[in-house]
Design a protein around this motif. Sequence first.
Motif, PDB file in Angstrom:
ATOM      1  N   SER A   2       0.843  -1.196   0.000  1.00 17.46           N
ATOM      2  CA  SER A   2       0.000   0.000   0.000  1.00 17.46           C
ATOM      3  C   SER A   2       0.883   1.252   0.000  1.00 17.46           C
ATOM      4  O   SER A   2       1.207   1.811   1.030  1.00 17.46           O
ATOM      5  CB  SER A   2      -0.911  -0.014   1.235  1.00 17.46           C
ATOM      6  OG  SER A   2      -1.714   1.126   1.251  1.00 17.46           O
ATOM      7  N   LEU A   5      -0.992   4.490   1.228  1.00 13.52           N
ATOM      8  CA  LEU A   5      -1.100   4.510   2.676  1.00 13.52           C
ATOM      9  C   LEU A   5       0.265   4.792   3.298  1.00 13.52           C
ATOM     10  O   LEU A   5       0.382   5.570   4.251  1.00 13.52           O
ATOM     11  CB  LEU A   5      -1.652   3.175   3.190  1.00 13.52           C
ATOM     12  CG  LEU A   5      -1.734   3.032   4.719  1.00 13.52           C
ATOM     13  CD1 LEU A   5      -2.651   4.084   5.317  1.00 13.52           C
ATOM     14  CD2 LEU A   5      -2.200   1.624   5.095  1.00 13.52           C
ATOM     15  N   ARG A   8       1.057   8.388   3.163  1.00 13.94           N
ATOM     16  CA  ARG A   8       0.207   9.139   4.094  1.00 13.94           C
ATOM     17  C   ARG A   8       0.745   9.028   5.523  1.00 13.94           C
ATOM     18  O   ARG A   8       0.804  10.022   6.259  1.00 13.94           O
ATOM     19  CB  ARG A   8      -1.231   8.632   4.008  1.00 13.94           C
ATOM     20  CG  ARG A   8      -2.243   9.545   4.637  1.00 13.94           C
ATOM     21  CD  ARG A   8      -3.639   9.281   4.122  1.00 13.94           C
ATOM     22  NE  ARG A   8      -4.245   8.090   4.700  1.00 13.94           N
ATOM     23  CZ  ARG A   8      -4.614   7.027   4.003  1.00 13.94           C
ATOM     24  NH1 ARG A   8      -4.412   6.974   2.688  1.00 13.94           N
ATOM     25  NH2 ARG A   8      -5.177   5.992   4.598  1.00 13.94           N
ATOM     26  N   GLU A  95      -4.446   6.116  12.442  1.00 16.08           N
ATOM     27  CA  GLU A  95      -4.573   6.268  10.989  1.00 16.08           C
ATOM     28  C   GLU A  95      -4.564   4.896  10.306  1.00 16.08           C
ATOM     29  O   GLU A  95      -5.335   4.651   9.367  1.00 16.08           O
ATOM     30  CB  GLU A  95      -3.433   7.134  10.458  1.00 16.08           C
ATOM     31  CG  GLU A  95      -3.545   7.483   8.994  1.00 16.08           C
ATOM     32  CD  GLU A  95      -4.700   8.406   8.661  1.00 16.08           C
ATOM     33  OE1 GLU A  95      -5.115   8.445   7.491  1.00 16.08           O
ATOM     34  OE2 GLU A  95      -5.201   9.092   9.587  1.00 16.08           O
ATOM     35  N   ARG A  98      -7.910   3.251  10.950  1.00 15.40           N
ATOM     36  CA  ARG A  98      -8.955   3.808  10.088  1.00 15.40           C
ATOM     37  C   ARG A  98      -8.881   3.235   8.670  1.00 15.40           C
ATOM     38  O   ARG A  98      -9.891   3.147   7.974  1.00 15.40           O
ATOM     39  CB  ARG A  98      -8.847   5.330  10.036  1.00 15.40           C
ATOM     40  CG  ARG A  98      -9.515   6.047  11.207  1.00 15.40           C
ATOM     41  CD  ARG A  98      -9.703   7.519  10.929  1.00 15.40           C
ATOM     42  NE  ARG A  98      -8.445   8.242  10.920  1.00 15.40           N
ATOM     43  CZ  ARG A  98      -7.941   8.855  11.983  1.00 15.40           C
ATOM     44  NH1 ARG A  98      -8.585   8.825  13.148  1.00 15.40           N
ATOM     45  NH2 ARG A  98      -6.797   9.493  11.894  1.00 15.40           N
ATOM     46  N   ALA A  99      -7.657   2.843   8.271  1.00 16.85           N
ATOM     47  CA  ALA A  99      -7.479   2.262   6.942  1.00 16.85           C
ATOM     48  C   ALA A  99      -7.824   0.776   6.920  1.00 16.85           C
ATOM     49  O   ALA A  99      -7.751   0.138   5.862  1.00 16.85           O
ATOM     50  CB  ALA A  99      -6.041   2.472   6.482  1.00 16.85           C
TER      51      ALA A  99
END
Length: 235
Positions: A2, A5, A8, A95, A98-99
Amino acid sequence: MSFALGDRIHSLAYSLGAGYYGVADLAPARDFILRQGGERIARYPRAISIGMQIPDDIVELVPDGDAEAAVIYRHSGYEVLNQALDQISVRVARELQRAGYHAFPVPASRRTDDREIRSVFSHKLAAHLAGLGWIGKSCLLVTPDNGPRVRWVSVLTDAPLGVTGTPMEPRCGTCTACADTCPKGAITGRMFDPSEPREARLDAAACDQYFREMEGKKGVAVCGLCLYACPYGKK
């Protein structure tokens, strides 16, 4: 993997004040991690390693030896940075959650085993596997730019993040500055070897006893001489 992600999470960590960031593949060290933290910790295939440099002028207080310098060093070099790192790790973990992934923020500095003098997971192991530095003769993680003058935190996760690097080869060479400066002779001067027990390099009980002695003399448990002496941290 990912990548979106990962970008981020990387950006989030730096926006919160991180100075170092890396992702480690924990598979090569799973047996060690299992012995140290049990299945609860060893079930995560990745670790995000996050570091913050200790300000040089704070480290320069170490050899002064007086109680006032010790209190300031302990506060700014340990307590403030550890709290900041813990806050970053929790934000990163949220975070990731949440993913849709599992995430476990390991406290920056929290002993969980007094007999073995250790936590549930090794932050320096994660930073080493992420390619951020090598484990020096002091048993500290040594970075090429700031030496061991960095505090670390880790977030364990099952998110398929891209690994950022491979373990660095040791660059200590023949240097024994950390061992030479240790007031308890707790550092043997041997280079890190994953096949050897920690006792081959460090008498953790002697180191811990010195901290207790300093707490009695100065009112605060602090040392930092091996960190101060490392040539890789000198400017």
